[in-house]
Design an enzyme around this catalytic site. Structure first.
Site, PDB file in Angstrom:
ATOM      1  N   HIS A   1      89.843  41.521 -17.813  1.00 35.34           N
ATOM      2  CA  HIS A   1      88.735  41.403 -16.858  1.00 35.34           C
ATOM      3  C   HIS A   1      87.495  42.044 -17.483  1.00 35.34           C
ATOM      4  O   HIS A   1      87.434  43.265 -17.655  1.00 35.34           O
ATOM      5  CB  HIS A   1      89.101  42.103 -15.545  1.00 35.34           C
ATOM      6  CG  HIS A   1      88.200  41.768 -14.388  1.00 35.34           C
ATOM      7  ND1 HIS A   1      86.921  42.252 -14.277  1.00 35.34           N
ATOM      8  CD2 HIS A   1      88.410  40.986 -13.301  1.00 35.34           C
ATOM      9  CE1 HIS A   1      86.380  41.794 -13.164  1.00 35.34           C
ATOM     10  NE2 HIS A   1      87.252  41.023 -12.547  1.00 35.34           N
TER      11      HIS A   1
ATOM     12  N   CYS B   1      87.720  35.696  -6.984  1.00 33.67           N
ATOM     13  CA  CYS B   1      87.506  35.865  -8.420  1.00 33.67           C
ATOM     14  C   CYS B   1      88.857  35.681  -9.098  1.00 33.67           C
ATOM     15  O   CYS B   1      89.699  34.934  -8.605  1.00 33.67           O
ATOM     16  CB  CYS B   1      86.876  37.221  -8.726  1.00 33.67           C
ATOM     17  SG  CYS B   1      87.884  38.624  -8.191  1.00 33.67           S
TER      18      CYS B   1
END
Length: 705
Positions: free
Chosen positions: A627, A25
């Site tokens: 995030h 990620c």
């Protein structure tokens, strides 16, 4: 150093043999392991380049790298020992970028059901016919060229001249010996000696066997006139008025033997190899290994040649004739069923491998009726498919998308010249599902055209029979080159042209991408154009550019809220990696709005393909990570609409992404938006301001040098 670290990471997680798959990620390597107990966590946590190591549920494991995770991932996947480990590129929506073969396997896996025999049946048909498709295509092209030569009066069709006979032999050999080819492939698929299967079918196509049904034609086979007379007297023939074929019987060993011409037969070899597999494998179980090489083929032939001649051959012919008559009746009485249903079904049958039974029926029609009426409507689907690809090509050329232009051009050429739809399907259509919505309209309209014109202007066969619809006497891959093989060629040409241009027009007008996919592509194109414009200037005056950049640097002493909401500490956010401060000091924000903005000014060093994470590096070296949500990488971009790309410059307050937080919640993920300063350790300090409600632009982190 990066390569050394990559190797050390793989060793620390238990080696390549302990890795099932690896993805990443925005900040972490995500391992799925065979046994998470083999991980040396202490070694990972003290490894240079690794910020932390976090075990997950099951055998999943995360290694925290930070902003350089993509580079580290690439280094790991380039290691020789990682050649067979799952991984790879990702699409703009965050999903794994699949090869054409993987797309095919994914689509076909959808029909894998609880009944293994159904899966095995379609696989058997596919693997039996696929190896001979190339020679069938070659034969259809020979027929097309021959038809053109006859139409141009280069070759005369009035008499069976030696030239014409040789040309016919060039393609008829494929159809005449088709049963032998099918028997060979089918036997191999069932793990039986393919040559035994081929030999059994060949026995029923020899001059000796043919002499039983045509004694006069094969008079030389009989040693004397009495043998010829006996053959004639034992022969009893009946003509099928519907098909115009003749069926004869004779006596062999006192038993009635139905005699048929098995050339071009499809069902007979399929039935035969199914029974042969039982016999062959049964013999292998009872005959000692030392003599199997001789006696298994010998006894298989001794058993199966009579069984096929007396039972399976007549049964296969009966089934083929029955289907041929039934389909011909249906086509003449309800032609719209085939003309519209076939092009509407094929787009779904081909990707799943379920079109092989229809291909077999085409061959049955040619063998029993002397013509086929399914391939005309099939051509409508093919050209609708190629038209959609042409539309994608036009858009790619207009937008200067080099990768898609190359993919679409190759697929279009394979379709128009070879009649092959797979490159279009697996390379484009199944990756961009909106293509189907446009293409099916072309399939439908083309089917209506071929149905109406085929009914108004029926075909007249060589025997005077009138047949509705477009027909052909050859098994043809429907391409531009095979148009001449179709009777009522002008009807067929109009129908496929309509299907092609309707699909092409709809793709060009309505596009083939979702708004998210289109926005991502345009962002990439814009950045590429900017790079092309800026590169010469940067190269010609590098010193001045550097001086300007240095002069414009301002100290970053605050980081503002990227989204409206309530600020909490990283300890309360619910993510152990962020709570450990491995990714630096920061805050979590429980969002009350759907738009996320840049918290500082700088360059986007990271933009997750899934749109859930963004890394920004300021001009004075502060690295900030935003995030959105926890574990939202698993949503594969669903609900996230990013408007920026990696390498782009942004100012504090510029929009980064719009998020459907209701969708995130419905998927079961935490919506808290986490923000950290990745290089906290290199700074004097980072102080979070928590327990307050903020709007975008309010200070939430204070930085000291």
């Amino acid at each position: 150093m990066a390569e050394s670290t990559a190797s050390q990471i793989i060793d620390a997680v238990g080696g390549p043999g302990n890795i099932k798959s690896l993805t990443h990620c925005a900040t972490r390597l995500r391992f799925e392991l065979v046994d998470a107990g083999k991980v040396d966590q202490n070694r990972l946590e003290h490894m240079k380049g690794v910020l932390g190591a976090v075990p997950q549920s099951g055998d999943r494991y995360q290694v925290v790298i930070g902003g350089g995770v993509a580079t580290m991932y690439d280094k790991i996947m380039q290691l020789p020992e990682m050649a067979n480990i799952g991984g790879g590129e990702v699409n703009n929506d965050g999903s794994k970028k699949l090869s054409n073969a993987e797309v095919k396997a994914q689509e076909r896996s959808k029909v894998k059901g609880k009944h293994a025999w159904v899966d095995n049946f379609f696989e058997f048909l596919s693997d039996t016919f696929r190896p001979i498709i190339n020679v069938l295509l070659g034969a259809s092209l020979i027929i097309a060229i021959l038809n053109v030569l006859i139409a141009c009066h280069v070759i005369s069709n009035d008499t069976e001249s030696p030239t014409l006979l040789l040309c016919k032999a060039a393609y008829e050999g494929v159809f005449y010996f088709l049963p032998i080819m099918i028997a060979y492939n089918g036997a191999k698929k069932l793990k039986v000696d393919g040559w035994v299967g081929a030999t059994i079918m060949a026995a029923l196509m020899t001059p000796q066997f043919m002499a039983l049904s045509a004694p006069d034609k094969w008079a030389g086979i009989f040693g004397d006139k009495s043998g010829l007379a006996a053959a004639k007297s034992a022969l009893n023939c009946v003509t099928n008025a519907t098909l115009g074929t003749q069926s004869c019987t004779t006596k062999v060993f006192g038993l009635p033997l139905q005699l048929n011409d098995y050339s071009g037969s499809v069902f007979v070899p399929l039935f035969m190899v199914a029974v042969l597999a039982l016999v062959y494998k049964g013999l292998e179980r009872i005959i000692p290994d030392s003599v199997q090489m001789v006696f298994v083929p010998f006894l298989s032939m001794i058993i199966m040649i009579p069984v096929t001649a007396f039972l399976l051959g007549p049964l296969g012919v009966w089934v083929g004739n029955g289907l041929g008559v039934g389909l011909a009746w249906l086509n003449n009485n309800a032609p719209f069923i085939f003309a519209i249903l076939i092009p509407m079904l094929y787009p779904f049958l081909v990707p799943l491998g379920l079109h092989w039974p229809l291909n077999a029926l085409m061959l049955v029609n040619i063998n029993t009726l002397g013509y086929d009426f399914i391939q005309g409507p099939m051509g409508v689907w093919n050209f609708a498919c190629f038209g959609a690809t042409a539309g994608v090509l036009v858009i790619a050329m207009r937008e200067k998308n080099v990768d898609m232009r190359q993919t679409a051009f190759g697929a279009l050429m394979a379709g128009l010249l070879g009649g092959v739809s797979e490159p279009s399907l697996y390379g484009i259509h199944l990756r961009y599902k909106l293509v189907y919505k446009r293409m099916l309209i072309g399939c439908f309209i083309g089917g209506v055209v071929i149905a109406i014109l085929g009914w108004i202007f029926p075909s007249t066969l060589a025997n005077g029979q009138v047949v509705h619809g477009v027909t052909t006497t050859a098994f043809a891959f429907t391409s531009l080159l095979t148009i001449p093989v179709f009777s009522q060629m002008w009807v067929y040409a109009i129908a496929i042209a309509v299907a092609f241009f309707v699909s092409m027009f709809l793709i060009i007008t309505l596009d083939y991408r979702t708004p998210e996919q289109k926005a991502a592509d345009h962002a990439v194109e814009a950045q590429q154009s900017m790079d092309e414009v800026e590169a010469p200037a940067a190269a010609s005056d590098n010193t001045a550019a550097t001086a300007t950049a240095t002069a414009t640097k301002t100290a970053t002493d605050t980081v503002v809220a990227p989204v409206a909401g309530h600020v909490i500490s990283l300890d309360e956010a619910g993510d152990p990696v962020f709570a450990s401060r491995a990714l630096g000091e920061g805050v979590g924000i429980q969002p009350t709005d759907s738009t996320v903005y840049a918290p500082v000014s700088g360059e986007l060093s990271t933009v997750a393909e899934t749109g859930h994470a963004f890394g920004i590096k300021t001009d004075d070296g502060v690295e900030v990570l935003v995030h959105v949500g926890i574990d939202t990488v698993k949503m594969n971009g669903e609900g996230f609409t990013p408007v920026v790309i990696k390498g782009q410059r942004v100012n504090a307050g510029d929009k980064l992404v719009t998020v459907d937080f209701d969708r995130v919640k419905a998927a079961g993920f935490n919506t808290v938006t986490l923000m950290t300063v990745l290089n906290t350790a290199a700074l004097g300090g980072v102080t979070p301001k928590t327990g307050i409600d903020v709007k975008p632009g309010d200070t939430v982190l204070e930085i000291s040098r």
